[in-house]
Design a protein around this motif. Structure first.
Motif, short mmCIF file in Angstrom:
data_model
loop_
_atom_site.label_atom_id
_atom_site.label_comp_id
_atom_site.label_asym_id
_atom_site.label_seq_id
_atom_site.Cartn_x
_atom_site.Cartn_y
_atom_site.Cartn_z
N LYS A 375 0.82 -1.29 0.02
CA LYS A 375 0.10 0.00 0.14
C LYS A 375 0.86 1.29 0.12
CE LYS A 375 -4.08 -1.77 0.01
NZ LYS A 375 -4.66 -2.52 0.95
N PRO A 376 0.48 2.48 -0.60
CA PRO A 376 1.19 3.75 -0.67
C PRO A 376 1.66 4.00 0.73
CG PRO A 376 -0.97 3.86 -1.75
CD PRO A 376 -1.09 2.38 -1.26
N GLN A 377 2.95 4.50 0.95
CA GLN A 377 3.47 4.88 2.21
C GLN A 377 2.64 6.13 2.95
OE1 GLN A 377 7.86 3.97 2.48
NE2 GLN A 377 7.92 5.59 0.96
N ALA A 378 2.35 6.95 2.01
CA ALA A 378 1.61 8.13 2.70
C ALA A 378 0.56 7.95 3.25
CB ALA A 378 1.22 9.39 1.40
N GLY A 379 -0.33 6.74 2.88
CA GLY A 379 -1.37 6.25 3.52
C GLY A 379 -1.31 5.57 4.87
N ARG A 380 0.00 5.09 5.06
CA ARG A 380 0.45 4.27 6.16
C ARG A 380 0.95 5.09 7.27
NH1 ARG A 380 4.12 0.66 2.68
NH2 ARG A 380 4.93 0.27 4.95
N PHE A 381 1.65 6.39 6.65
CA PHE A 381 2.26 7.26 7.59
C PHE A 381 1.17 8.20 8.32
CE2 PHE A 381 4.69 11.53 7.52
CZ PHE A 381 5.60 11.06 8.79
N VAL A 382 0.48 8.50 7.50
CA VAL A 382 -0.80 9.56 8.13
C VAL A 382 -1.54 9.02 9.30
CG1 VAL A 382 -3.05 10.81 7.62
CG2 VAL A 382 -1.26 10.73 5.92
N PRO A 383 -1.90 7.66 9.55
CA PRO A 383 -2.55 7.24 10.67
C PRO A 383 -1.37 7.55 12.04
CG PRO A 383 -2.98 5.65 8.94
CD PRO A 383 -2.05 6.76 8.39
N MET A 384 -0.24 7.25 11.90
CA MET A 384 0.64 7.29 12.94
C MET A 384 0.81 8.94 13.43
SD MET A 384 4.12 5.43 11.62
CE MET A 384 4.82 5.52 13.05
N LEU A 385 0.57 9.63 12.46
CA LEU A 385 0.59 11.12 12.80
C LEU A 385 -0.95 11.34 13.60
CD1 LEU A 385 1.91 12.78 9.57
CD2 LEU A 385 3.04 12.49 11.75
N HIS A 386 -1.94 10.64 13.10
CA HIS A 386 -3.02 11.06 13.79
C HIS A 386 -3.02 10.56 15.39
CE1 HIS A 386 -5.76 10.69 9.94
NE2 HIS A 386 -5.08 11.55 9.93
N ALA A 387 -2.43 9.23 15.41
CA ALA A 387 -2.20 8.80 16.52
C ALA A 387 -1.38 9.96 17.66
CB ALA A 387 -1.25 7.39 16.71
N ALA A 388 -0.54 10.47 16.88
CA ALA A 388 0.48 11.74 17.61
C ALA A 388 -0.45 13.00 17.92
CB ALA A 388 1.47 12.13 16.85
N GLY A 389 -1.76 13.18 17.19
CA GLY A 389 -2.44 14.28 17.28
C GLY A 389 -2.11 15.37 16.24
#
Ligand SMILES: Cc1ncc(COP(=O)(O)O)c(C=O)c1O
Length: 429
Positions: A375-389
């Motif tokens: 899966k595209p990297q951006a779509g996997r990175f963004v939820p990590m940022l969500h978790a960080a707020g």
């Protein structure tokens, strides 16, 4: 005003799954949504139904120019809705005339047509091009590969990305795509049937790539030479996001030819009314009367309510000098992002953009990124940022976009960089 503006409702339902279930049953599955159900916001912050706070550097994909729940917008909505919410375009009303005048003053001699969305604004440009070329049998519009111009049928036909067209063929005829920032490619694509050229001055969905000054100036010259209309899609990069009203003004500001440069048409939408749906296109004076009575229309285009809100948004942007803020905070963010890139080259490949339209490209194959590697990297990175707020917007496979409110404060930008670094540092190991 206070008695009719209650404070945001308390969070009564803190159950994301219940909200998702409502969608799964009743809303068409056209969007790939993240596992977040939002409840209310204030300024640059938004809260989900569990009460968790996020710094919103996506701002509804460049829509919330003044941030969430700006009191000036609330007041304009209330004040105007007490007088006239809607009248048909069979009649005149002052807010539409005043907003058109304000946009013409910001852009150049010409006229405005009001729509509801960016795609609809671009549709207006397409019709203007067809009308312009009609009597000589010219109808083609040249656009760029990797561009994005909306999801209507003509919008996806104009868009230079195969993924938006797939399954909807045949496309509306008359669009040709050529590589971006490549003047020779445009020149070679011009045919006897060409009527116009349309580009974004910064490609947004395509990954935040800016046009060079030479490209813009070259396009103007080519269009003059071949008698073509030059259109800019300013839906995402316009409306002060770059630090100037329209992005071409920013890109050309240090160029001697910049002060007299004008395209023939510009579409806009997104942050025009700070989140109230509104779009428009401007056509330069010689072409502004090509669409005469009965040739183009939109029931909700330029309503008194929408225009009153958009006028208020412009007033706040001008009074609070938010174009300068976009430039200053944008430069601060860019400096910080480039420092992160230097510190974590295994995670961040580069950062680019203008003002508060910034793309951060991830390095190839970031090893510790969770999720399905296909899966595209951006779509996997963004939820990590969500978790960080932190909320940001993916663009393409490996880029995240920062498109924050134009009134983002210095301390909020610092917080954004800190949150981003906290995630990037984990990925760097
Ligand atoms: C450059 C550009 N053009 C057009 C559109 C379409 O705008 P809308 O979604 O309001 O129809 C978008 C939306 O992201 C855009 O970024």
């Amino acid at each position: 005003m206070k008695e009719i503006i209650p404070s945001p409702p308390p969070v009564v339902r803190n159950d994301v799954a219940a909200v998702q279930a409502l969608f799964q049953k009743n809303v068409m599955p056209t969007y790939g949504r993240f596992d977040l159900a939002l409840s209310h916001g204030s300024g640059s912050y938004v809260y989900d139904v569990t009460g968790k706070r996020y710094l919103d550097l996506g701002a509804g994909i460049a829509v919330l120019g003044l941030g969430h729940a700006h009191p000036a917008i609330t007041e304009a909505l209330i004040e105007q809705s007490r007088k006239l919410v809607h009248v048909s375009n069979l009649y005149y009303h002052e807010p539409q005339g005043r907003l058109a005048e304000a946009i013409v003053n910001l852009l150049g001699p010409g006229k405005i047509f009001f729509s509801n969305s960016g795609a609809e604004a671009n549709e207006g440009l397409f019709k203007l091009a067809r009308r312009f070329g009609h009597d000589q049998g010219r109808f083609e519009i040249i656009t760029a590969l990797n561009s994005f111009h909306g999801r209507t049928l003509a919008g996806i036909s104009a868009t230079g990305q195969e993924k938006v067209k797939k399954g909807f063929e045949p496309m509306v005829s008359g669009f040709r795509h050529v590589p971006y920032n490549d003047l020779a490619a445009v020149r070679n694509a011009v045919s006897p049937a060409t009527a116009a050229v349309l580009i974004e001055c910064i490609q947004g969905e395509g990954g935040v790539t800016a046009a060079t000054p030479a490209y813009l100036l070259g396009l103007r010259k080519l269009c003059d030479e071949k008698k073509l209309l030059l259109f800019f899609d300013g839906v995402q990069d316009g409306y002060f996001r770059s630090g100037r009203f329209q992005c071409f003004q920013r890109i050309l500001e240090n160029n001697p030819a910049g002060s007299t440069f004008l395209p023939d048409g510009v579409s806009m939408a997104k942050s025009m009314a700070g989140g109230f749906p509104m779009g428009a296109f401007w056509a330069r004076a010689p072409y502004a009367d090509l669409l005469g009575p009965g040739m183009h229309a939109s029931t909700f285009g330029g309503t008194p309510l929408g225009c009153a809100v958009a006028l208020k948004v412009l007033e706040v942007i001008q009074n609070e000098k938010l174009a300068d803020n976009a430039r200053r905070i944008g430069e601060f963010l860019m400096t910080g992002l480039l420092q992160l890139q230097a510190k974590y080259p295994g995670v961040i490949r580069n950062a680019r953009g203008l003002g508060l339209m910034i793309g951060v490209e991830l390095a190839e194959n970031v090893a510790r990124l969770p999720g399905d590697p296909s899966k595209p990297q951006a779509g996997r990175f963004v939820p990590m940022l969500h978790a960080a707020g932190l909320l940001v917007i993916p663009a393409g496979a490996s880029v995240i976009r920062l498109l924050p409110p134009l009134n983002l404060r210095q301390n909020e930008a610092e917080e954004g960089l800190r949150l981003l670094e906290s995630v990037v540092a984990k990925l760097a190991g």
